[in-house]
Design a protein around this motif. Structure first.
Motif, short mmCIF file in Angstrom:
data_model
loop_
_atom_site.label_atom_id
_atom_site.label_comp_id
_atom_site.label_asym_id
_atom_site.label_seq_id
_atom_site.Cartn_x
_atom_site.Cartn_y
_atom_site.Cartn_z
N ASP A 181 0.83 -1.20 0.00
CA ASP A 181 0.00 0.00 0.00
C ASP A 181 0.86 1.26 0.00
OD1 ASP A 181 0.83 0.51 2.62
OD2 ASP A 181 -1.03 -0.19 3.53
N GLN A 182 0.22 2.41 0.02
CA GLN A 182 0.95 3.68 -0.13
C GLN A 182 1.83 3.99 1.07
OE1 GLN A 182 -1.41 7.24 -0.21
NE2 GLN A 182 -2.92 6.46 1.24
N PHE A 183 1.61 3.33 2.19
CA PHE A 183 2.45 3.52 3.37
C PHE A 183 3.67 2.61 3.36
CE2 PHE A 183 -1.81 4.83 4.75
CZ PHE A 183 -1.54 6.09 5.24
N GLY A 184 3.75 1.73 2.35
CA GLY A 184 4.85 0.78 2.28
C GLY A 184 4.63 -0.46 3.11
N ASN A 185 3.40 -0.68 3.55
CA ASN A 185 3.09 -1.91 4.28
C ASN A 185 3.00 -3.07 3.31
OD1 ASN A 185 2.81 -0.37 6.64
ND2 ASN A 185 0.63 -0.01 6.24
N TYR A 223 -0.69 -0.24 14.55
CA TYR A 223 0.69 0.15 14.28
C TYR A 223 1.36 0.85 15.46
CZ TYR A 223 -1.42 -0.37 9.65
OH TYR A 223 -2.12 -0.84 8.57
N GLY A 224 0.60 1.61 16.25
CA GLY A 224 1.18 2.43 17.29
C GLY A 224 1.67 1.66 18.51
N PHE A 225 1.51 0.34 18.51
CA PHE A 225 1.96 -0.46 19.65
C PHE A 225 3.43 -0.86 19.53
CE2 PHE A 225 -2.64 -1.02 19.98
CZ PHE A 225 -2.82 -0.82 21.34
N SER A 226 4.15 -0.23 18.63
CA SER A 226 5.61 -0.42 18.56
C SER A 226 6.25 0.96 18.53
CB SER A 226 6.00 -1.21 17.31
OG SER A 226 5.75 -0.45 16.14
N LYS A 227 7.54 1.01 18.75
CA LYS A 227 8.25 2.27 18.71
C LYS A 227 8.39 2.74 17.27
CE LYS A 227 11.04 1.35 22.85
NZ LYS A 227 12.41 1.15 23.37
N THR A 228 8.45 4.04 17.09
CA THR A 228 8.65 4.60 15.75
C THR A 228 9.91 4.01 15.12
OG1 THR A 228 7.59 6.67 16.39
CG2 THR A 228 9.01 6.73 14.44
N LEU A 241 -2.63 -10.25 7.08
CA LEU A 241 -1.48 -9.85 7.87
C LEU A 241 -0.63 -8.85 7.09
CD1 LEU A 241 0.13 -10.45 10.55
CD2 LEU A 241 1.56 -11.93 9.12
N GLU A 242 -0.28 -7.74 7.74
CA GLU A 242 0.58 -6.73 7.14
C GLU A 242 1.91 -6.68 7.88
OE1 GLU A 242 -1.27 -2.93 6.98
OE2 GLU A 242 -3.13 -3.68 6.08
N ILE A 243 2.98 -6.59 7.11
CA ILE A 243 4.31 -6.36 7.66
C ILE A 243 4.59 -4.88 7.51
CG2 ILE A 243 6.75 -6.94 7.48
CD1 ILE A 243 5.78 -9.55 6.03
N ALA A 244 4.76 -4.20 8.65
CA ALA A 244 4.83 -2.75 8.64
C ALA A 244 6.01 -2.26 9.47
CB ALA A 244 3.52 -2.17 9.16
N VAL A 245 6.30 -0.98 9.31
CA VAL A 245 7.22 -0.25 10.17
C VAL A 245 6.45 0.94 10.71
CG1 VAL A 245 9.31 1.15 10.28
CG2 VAL A 245 9.31 -0.97 8.94
N ASN A 246 6.40 1.09 12.03
CA ASN A 246 5.64 2.19 12.61
C ASN A 246 6.21 3.53 12.12
OD1 ASN A 246 3.95 3.77 14.15
ND2 ASN A 246 5.05 3.44 16.06
N GLY A 248 7.06 4.29 9.26
CA GLY A 248 8.13 4.07 8.30
C GLY A 248 7.61 3.32 7.10
N ASN A 249 8.52 2.78 6.31
CA ASN A 249 8.16 2.13 5.06
C ASN A 249 8.82 0.76 4.99
OD1 ASN A 249 8.17 1.36 2.22
ND2 ASN A 249 7.45 3.45 1.80
N ALA A 250 8.05 -0.27 5.30
CA ALA A 250 8.60 -1.63 5.32
C ALA A 250 9.01 -2.09 3.93
CB ALA A 250 7.57 -2.61 5.90
N ALA A 251 8.28 -1.66 2.92
CA ALA A 251 8.60 -2.09 1.55
C ALA A 251 9.99 -1.62 1.14
CB ALA A 251 7.54 -1.57 0.58
#
Length: 268
Positions: A181-185, A223-228, A241-246, A248-251
Motif C-alpha cells: 500500500d501507499q504507506f509501504g506496508n 501500528y502504534g503499539f511499537s516504537k517509531t 497480515l501486514e508487515i509494517a514499520v511504525n 516508516g516504510n517496510a517495503a
C-alpha cells in the motif's frame, strides 16, 4: 420513482487531465440521478493487479445495488473484451483483463456478460478511451434500469486469477506478498485464522523470512503499539497480515515486491 443508484469509479487516470470528469459527465448525461463515488484514480499506471486488490477491498463496504466501473486497461483498443459482472449484490463494468478477479472471489457471481450492444455505447469513435465511450454509458444505462443481460451474451471464458492461498506446514505458514500500500506496508495472503493455527495471538512475536531476509516483529492490534521505526505486524483493513514499520516504510526497508515468498513462525 427509481431508487438512486451508486456508481463507484476506479481508474489509473489520475486527476490532472479531464478523463475522470468526462466519464462522470457521460454518466450524468444518461442517468442524472446517479450518485457517483470515487474509489481511487491513483492506481499505479497499468497495474491491473493493484487495481483488482483495491476494488475488491472497497466493494465490500458498499450498499447492495452499487455499480462499479473499473478502468485499468493497458489493452484498450485491442481485441480484449468489455464485460459486465453480475453478482448477488453488485454489478461491475470494465475490461476483461482480470481487474474484477478479487472482487469476484469475494462475491457470489451470477453471470458475466460480454458488452456488445452498441445502443448502450456512445456514438463517438475512439479506440483509446473505452472508459468514456463504453464503460461509463453502459453503467449509466444499468443505473437507469437496463437489465444486465441486454448488454450482450453470457460468457464463461473470462480472465480470472485468484489470490494465492497460504500453506501451513510444521508450525510454519508459507505465503507471499500480494499487495503493497501507499504507506509501504507489505500485505500478505496470511489470515488471522492462519496465525491462530500456529498459536500466534496478539502480543506474540513472530519470525518472518522474506526471500532470505529475516525479521522478528510483534503481532499487535495496530501500528502504534511499537516504537517509531520498529517492525510490527497487524491484521489490517484488508483482513490480511501486514508487515509494517511504525511511521516508516517496510517495503523500502525490506525491498519488498509483489510475489515475494514469506515464511512465518511463532518466536519461541
Amino acid at each position: 420513482m427509481r431508487k438512486q443508484r451508486i456508481i463507484a469509479l476506479l481508474t489509473d487516470f489520475g486527476l490532472k487531465e479531464s478523463s475522470v470528469a468526462a466519464m462522470k459527465g457521460t454518466i450524468l448525461s444518461i442517468c442524472p440521478k446517479a450518485q457517483i463515488v470515487d474509489i481511487s484514480h491513483e492506481i499505479p499506471l497499468f497495474d491491473v493487479r493493484h487495481g483488482a486488490f483495491v476494488l475488491a477491498s472497497a466493494a465490500t463496504h458498499f450498499p447492495r445495488g452499487t455499480i462499479f466501473v473499473g478502468v485499468v486497461d493497458p489493452g484498450v483498443g485491442t481485441e480484449r473484451r468489455g464485460i459486465v459482472v453480475e453478482t448477488e449484490r453488485f454489478l461491475a463494468v470494465g475490461p476483461d483483463n482480470g481487474l474484477f478477479s478479487f472482487f469476484m472471489d469475494r462475491e457470489r457471481v451470477k453471470n458475466v456478460y460480454e458488452i456488445k450492444n452498441k445502443e448502450l455505447m456512445l456514438e463517438q469513435k475512439t479506440h483509446t478511451f473505452h472508459g468514456l465511450t463504453i464503460f461509463s454509458p453502459v453503467a449509466a444505462h444499468l443505473a437507469n434500469g437496463v437489465e444486465p443481460g441486454l448488454v450482450g451474451p453470457k460468457i464463461n471464458n473470462y480472465i480470472h486469477w485468484s489470490i494465492p492461498r497460504s500453506i501451513i506446514k510444521e508450525s510454519a505458514i508459507f505465503g507471499e506478498i500480494i499487495h503493497i500500500d501507499q504507506f509501504g506496508n507489505g500485505i500478505t495472503n496470511v489470515t488471522k485464522k492462519d496465525l491462530r493455527k500456529i498459536k500466534v495471538n496478539y502480543d506474540s512475536y513472530i519470525k518472518i523470512k522474506i526471500d532470505g531476509k529475516k525479521v522478528s516483529a510483534p503481532f499487535k492490534r495496530s501500528y502504534g503499539f511499537s516504537k517509531t521505526g520498529d517492525y510490527i505486524c497487524v491484521i489490517g483493513s484488508y483482513d490480511f497480515l501486514e508487515i509494517a514499520v511504525n511511521q516508516g516504510n517496510a517495503a523500502k526497508k525490506l525491498s519488498l515486491k509483489i510475489g515475494n515468498k514469506i515464511r512465518i513462525k511463532k518466536a519461541n
